[in-house]
Write an enzyme that holds these catalytic residues in place. Sequence first.
Site, mmCIF file in Angstrom:
data_model
loop_
_atom_site.group_PDB
_atom_site.id
_atom_site.type_symbol
_atom_site.label_atom_id
_atom_site.label_comp_id
_atom_site.label_asym_id
_atom_site.label_seq_id
_atom_site.Cartn_x
_atom_site.Cartn_y
_atom_site.Cartn_z
ATOM 1 N N HIS A 61 9.787 3.789 2.074
ATOM 2 C CA HIS A 61 11.079 3.783 0.708
ATOM 3 C C HIS A 61 11.111 1.759 0.835
ATOM 4 C CE1 HIS A 61 12.753 6.544 3.818
ATOM 5 N NE2 HIS A 61 13.622 6.378 2.498
ATOM 6 N N HIS A 62 9.967 0.458 -0.064
ATOM 7 C CA HIS A 62 9.414 -0.205 -0.305
ATOM 8 C C HIS A 62 10.107 -0.474 -2.175
ATOM 9 C CE1 HIS A 62 5.869 2.027 -1.016
ATOM 10 N NE2 HIS A 62 5.465 0.560 -1.613
ATOM 11 N N ARG A 63 9.945 1.228 -2.321
ATOM 12 C CA ARG A 63 10.103 1.608 -3.908
ATOM 13 C C ARG A 63 11.394 2.579 -3.504
ATOM 14 N NH1 ARG A 63 5.836 -0.997 -6.852
ATOM 15 N NH2 ARG A 63 6.213 -2.831 -6.184
ATOM 16 N N LYS A 67 9.229 9.359 -4.204
ATOM 17 C CA LYS A 67 8.439 10.596 -5.030
ATOM 18 C C LYS A 67 7.505 11.183 -4.645
ATOM 19 C CE LYS A 67 8.675 11.421 -10.041
ATOM 20 N NZ LYS A 67 8.606 13.807 -8.851
ATOM 21 N N LYS A 91 -1.004 6.556 -3.145
ATOM 22 C CA LYS A 91 -1.243 6.878 -4.664
ATOM 23 C C LYS A 91 -0.298 6.093 -5.398
ATOM 24 C CE LYS A 91 -1.511 11.072 -3.908
ATOM 25 N NZ LYS A 91 -1.684 12.651 -4.377
ATOM 26 N N ASP A 96 0.332 2.186 -9.764
ATOM 27 C CA ASP A 96 1.143 0.961 -10.602
ATOM 28 C C ASP A 96 2.152 1.783 -10.901
ATOM 29 O OD1 ASP A 96 2.496 -0.669 -10.678
ATOM 30 O OD2 ASP A 96 1.457 -1.749 -12.755
ATOM 31 N N LYS A 103 6.949 13.891 0.110
ATOM 32 C CA LYS A 103 6.219 15.386 0.021
ATOM 33 C C LYS A 103 7.255 15.914 1.030
ATOM 34 C CE LYS A 103 2.900 17.099 -1.842
ATOM 35 N NZ LYS A 103 2.069 16.314 -2.985
ATOM 36 N N SER A 357 4.658 11.584 -13.916
ATOM 37 C CA SER A 357 5.622 12.713 -13.522
ATOM 38 C C SER A 357 6.699 11.512 -13.646
ATOM 39 C CB SER A 357 6.086 13.099 -11.962
ATOM 40 O OG SER A 357 6.056 13.764 -12.107
#
Length: 465
Positions: A61-63, A67, A91, A96, A103, A357
């Site tokens: 969850h650092h970003r 996804k 990935k 970036d 997943k 995406s």
Amino acid sequence: MATLYDDFTEYFEAAAQYSELDPRLLEQVKTCNNVYQMSFPVEDDDGDIQVIEAYRAQHSHHRLPTKGGIRYSTMVDADEVKGLAALMTFKCAIVDVPFGGAKGGVCIDPFTSSPEFVERVTRRLVIELHSHNFIGAAVDVPAPDYGTGEREMAWIADTYRTLNPEDINHWSCVTGKPLSLHGIPGRREATGLGAVYGINQCLADPEAGHSLSPGLEGKRVILQGLGNVGYHAGRELSEQGARIVGIAEIDAGLYDPNGLDLEDVARHRWEHGGVAGYPAGQVFASSLETIEQPCDILVPAALEHQITIDNAERIQAKIVAEAANGPTTPDADRVLRHRGVTVIPDLYLNAGGVTVSYFEWIKNLSHVSFDRMLRRNSEMHNRRLLDTIEQQTGTRIEASMRSKLEQGPSERDIVYDALAQTMTESYDRISSLRRERELPDLRTAAYLYSLELVAQSYIELGLFP
Ligand code: NAD
């Protein structure tokens, strides 16, 4: 037998040896944060109740949002989705895009189940994810993966929208949607196309360790898997002059050193449910036998654990281009490296899907398509420039040429260019890191580059002292 998560751990730890980061931080970066395991009842086509097993793993969850795709397969389990979620984190860092990795997996056979059953399972899955806050534009955003596609993404978006009618960003809850439901041109072919951009970069890299010349013209390719990724990669490879000498599918494999007609094989597969019985080339009873045949580039685009210690010695390709996730086990990877085979690693090579995406997610959040704000303006600039050239040179540009040059970019043009730029720059980053830090291969470089970036985010967010 080692799982995909075990493979990930081994690759991560091999790369982490080259890092000087605190081992406790590395442990956090490696760990999968959440795994939600679900069981829910769904009525089957006979009116019986089936209990469906499903999983959603959020690795980091650092970003935010997290996804990652949703896979439908009877082989799905918690370790597989954890491994795939971890790959997603790294990935995203490589290309970036500002997401943590996730997943999902649902234990059904999408190829033999009726569309009605798959729809009931998909809609019920969204209710489960939603009730545990595992879906939403700012939280966790699924996409297609093995056994799922635009159809399932449309059902996910529609169910989510029904549950959240007041959420103005409901279309951003999932990517890979059909164009008519706020998808983006280019997402369907993005993973395969991105893989071909990556293969081209590797062919042009004199230090990649292979003896092949730059460019795809005349290169012999074997594809494993003729689904979304394999088909679109094959199409682009053929368009750029490569010869598809082998196609391995789940039921059988085809091989013809003179080249197979990809479109014709795809049509045969569509009509007959497999490639067996195709009236050209040599037929192999198994997919694994097919991938051992002579070629320059092998593109695994099906499932994990296809190149193992049992067949790595017999792979004849000079480049293994991992369009699938986890096709090569770590022990097989060592054999390939020892034999001088260049492996373009999955966590870089199939990142075209999440890249586009990301564009779809931005488009849905901004509620405007990429071309709408600049197409006319760009055409006006082109017209002025052409007028000036004509005035300065005193020559008239031929009308059909002029109209071509005047055209502003379509949304598809913008997506393709941004995808090409992303895949090209990302390859160059990992390839330079490999050289600078004297790393053994591109996979180690890809892991090291991305794990250091993710670790940096943990430090900057104050999550690690
Ligand atoms: P898909 O369901 O569209 O196609 C998979 C194909 O592989 C099917 O045609 C299936 O019959 C075939 N197959 C299954 N087992 C096989 C075997 N043993 N040998 C040969 N063929 C076999 O799936 P996809 O979306 O193309 O995904 C393929 C791989 O690419 C997966 O590893 C997936 O995780 C990865 N991937 C997909 C995307 C995406 O955007 N779809 C993005 C990144 C990575």
